[in-house]
Design a protein around this motif. Structure first.
Motif, short mmCIF file in Angstrom:
data_model
loop_
_atom_site.label_atom_id
_atom_site.label_comp_id
_atom_site.label_asym_id
_atom_site.label_seq_id
_atom_site.Cartn_x
_atom_site.Cartn_y
_atom_site.Cartn_z
N GLN A 118 -12.79 -10.32 12.11
CA GLN A 118 -11.63 -9.92 11.30
C GLN A 118 -11.56 -8.40 11.14
N ILE A 119 -12.74 -7.78 11.03
CA ILE A 119 -12.75 -6.31 10.91
C ILE A 119 -12.14 -5.70 12.17
N ILE A 120 -12.55 -6.24 13.32
CA ILE A 120 -12.02 -5.71 14.58
C ILE A 120 -10.51 -5.92 14.66
N ARG A 121 -10.06 -7.10 14.25
CA ARG A 121 -8.62 -7.40 14.30
C ARG A 121 -7.82 -6.52 13.35
N PHE A 122 -8.38 -6.35 12.16
CA PHE A 122 -7.69 -5.54 11.15
C PHE A 122 -7.60 -4.08 11.61
N TYR B 82 0.81 -1.21 0.00
CA TYR B 82 0.00 0.00 0.00
C TYR B 82 0.85 1.26 0.00
N SER B 83 0.40 2.24 -0.75
CA SER B 83 0.99 3.57 -0.64
C SER B 83 0.48 4.20 0.66
N VAL B 84 1.07 5.31 1.05
CA VAL B 84 0.62 5.99 2.27
C VAL B 84 -0.87 6.32 2.16
N ARG B 85 -1.22 6.87 1.01
CA ARG B 85 -2.60 7.28 0.78
C ARG B 85 -3.57 6.09 0.87
N ASN B 86 -3.17 4.97 0.24
CA ASN B 86 -4.05 3.81 0.26
C ASN B 86 -4.17 3.19 1.66
N LEU B 87 -3.09 3.23 2.40
CA LEU B 87 -3.15 2.68 3.77
C LEU B 87 -4.09 3.52 4.64
N LYS B 88 -4.03 4.84 4.45
CA LYS B 88 -4.94 5.72 5.18
C LYS B 88 -6.39 5.41 4.81
N GLN B 89 -6.61 5.19 3.52
CA GLN B 89 -7.97 4.88 3.05
C GLN B 89 -8.47 3.57 3.63
N LEU B 90 -7.58 2.58 3.67
CA LEU B 90 -7.97 1.28 4.23
C LEU B 90 -8.40 1.45 5.68
N LYS B 91 -7.64 2.24 6.42
CA LYS B 91 -7.96 2.48 7.82
C LYS B 91 -9.34 3.14 7.95
N VAL B 92 -9.56 4.15 7.13
CA VAL B 92 -10.84 4.86 7.18
C VAL B 92 -11.99 3.92 6.85
N LYS B 93 -11.82 3.11 5.80
CA LYS B 93 -12.90 2.19 5.40
C LYS B 93 -13.23 1.21 6.51
N LEU B 94 -12.20 0.65 7.12
CA LEU B 94 -12.44 -0.31 8.19
C LEU B 94 -13.14 0.34 9.38
N ASN B 95 -12.72 1.57 9.68
CA ASN B 95 -13.32 2.26 10.82
C ASN B 95 -14.76 2.68 10.56
N ASN B 96 -15.12 2.81 9.29
CA ASN B 96 -16.48 3.25 8.97
C ASN B 96 -17.54 2.17 9.14
N PHE B 97 -17.13 0.91 9.17
CA PHE B 97 -18.13 -0.15 9.37
C PHE B 97 -18.72 -0.04 10.76
N LYS B 98 -20.04 -0.17 10.83
CA LYS B 98 -20.70 -0.09 12.13
C LYS B 98 -20.96 -1.52 12.63
N ILE B 99 -20.01 -2.03 13.37
CA ILE B 99 -20.07 -3.41 13.85
C ILE B 99 -21.37 -3.68 14.62
N GLU B 100 -21.76 -2.72 15.46
CA GLU B 100 -22.91 -2.94 16.33
C GLU B 100 -24.21 -3.15 15.52
N GLU B 101 -24.23 -2.60 14.29
CA GLU B 101 -25.45 -2.74 13.48
C GLU B 101 -25.69 -4.18 13.03
N LEU C 46 -29.55 -5.10 8.18
CA LEU C 46 -29.62 -5.34 6.74
C LEU C 46 -28.53 -6.32 6.31
N ASN C 47 -27.60 -6.57 7.20
CA ASN C 47 -26.47 -7.42 6.87
C ASN C 47 -26.23 -8.40 8.02
N PRO C 48 -27.17 -9.35 8.22
CA PRO C 48 -27.09 -10.22 9.40
C PRO C 48 -25.85 -11.11 9.43
N SER C 49 -25.26 -11.41 8.29
CA SER C 49 -24.05 -12.24 8.30
C SER C 49 -22.86 -11.43 8.80
N GLY C 50 -22.94 -10.11 8.62
CA GLY C 50 -21.85 -9.25 9.08
C GLY C 50 -20.64 -9.26 8.18
#
Ligand SMILES: [Fe+2]
Ligand SMILES: [Fe+2]
Lengths: 117, 177
Positions: free
Chosen positions: A86-90, A37-56, A63-67
């Protein structure tokens, strides 16, 4: 790994992140898969992972019971299919990685650039 | 170990986020001023309509200035979505009171970014921000002066017509004489 300028930024049970000073990029190994990953892509990966709402996932009307979530980053060919654990670990792996990068930033400011001493 | 975050970008992640939210605020201001321009025009206040029309384009300039800075410094500038605009106003006066509120919010927001610059000792971004801080003096002055016209001239009789004419004459000079 043939490159000699690999420096481990952070590692734990789920993976490891290396920085390559020659290529100015990061190598992320998560659960056995390696990706560059480039710096920019690594930052994006972090943002994407953080945007998932695990509690939902656990909501009655989820809407996504499998998670399961699919993560892709534009300009890279990588695709992760992740379950909630895995999302939490990542997230944890990247949070610690960025923490260490910021520690490195502070140290470099003090030692290398010798500013704000 | 190189500091790759710094190699790629002059500004910190926190400042990048703050500047992006400011880009969004300026875009919102621009769109909001257009909505005010529309209301004024429809209600017969053509000078005020022109005044807000010009303000809208100024805010757009501010947005672009910030946008370019984030990019030039190696950050990721985000083109913002604009929502929740106010199109309806109870009165001519309310339009100007709302404009002043908007400008005060913008000044406060810049003060917050400036304090982050100080905290991080990012004097480069601070120097860039100085232009906006100075601009806000003028923006708030003009908005406040416009609201004052309602008391100075009074709304009775042809008052609102007079106010609409006086709005175009508001100007700000920071120097004396
Ligand atoms: Fe502005
Ligand atoms: Fe403004």
């Amino acid at each position: 790994m043939d490159c000699t300028s690999f420096i481990e930024v952070f590692s734990n049970n789920s993976g490891v992140v290396y920085q390559c000073d020659n290529e100015l990029c990061f190598y992320v190994e998560f659960e056995g898969r390696r990706a560059k990953y480039s710096v920019r892509n690594l930052k994006q990966l972090k943002v994407k992972l953080n945007n998932f709402k695990i509690e939902e996932i656990f909501a009655v009307d989820s809407l996504n019971p499998s998670g399961t979530e699919i993560v892709t980053i534009s300009t890279t060919n990588y695709c992760y299919i992740l379950n909630p654990l895995q999302i939490i670990r990542f997230r944890e792996l990247l949070a610690q990685t960025f923490f260490n990068l910021h520690v490195n930033q502070v140290l470099r400011d003090k030692l290398h650039y010798a500013v704000f001493a | 170990m190189k500091d790759l975050l710094r190699v790629k970008s002059l500004i910190s992640t926190e400042l990048e986020t703050l500047l992006n939210s400011q880009i969004k605020k300026e875009a919102h201001s621009s769109a909001q001023y257009l909505a005010m321009s529309s209301w004024c025009d429809q209600n017969g206040f053509e000078n005020s309509a022109d005044y807000f029309f010009a303000q809208a384009s100024e805010e757009r300039e501010h947005q672009l200035k910030l946008f370019k800075y984030v990019l030039d410094m190696g950050g990721q500038a985000l083109s913002p979505e604009v929502s929740s605009l106010k199109h309806e106003f109870e009165s001519f006066r309310e339009v100007f009171e709302f404009a002043l509120e908007t400008e005060i919010a913008i000044t406060q927001s810049f003060k917050k970014i400036a304090s982050t610059c100080h905290k991080e000792q990012d004097f480069v971004t601070m120097e860039f921000l100085n232009w906006f801080l100075k601009e806000q003096r003028e923006e708030e002055y003009k908005a406040r002066r416009a609201v004052e016209l309602f008391d100075v001239i009074g709304e009775e009789g042809t008052g609102r017509w007079e106010i609409d004419k006086a709005v175009t004459k508001i100007s700000y000079t920071s120097e004396q004489g």
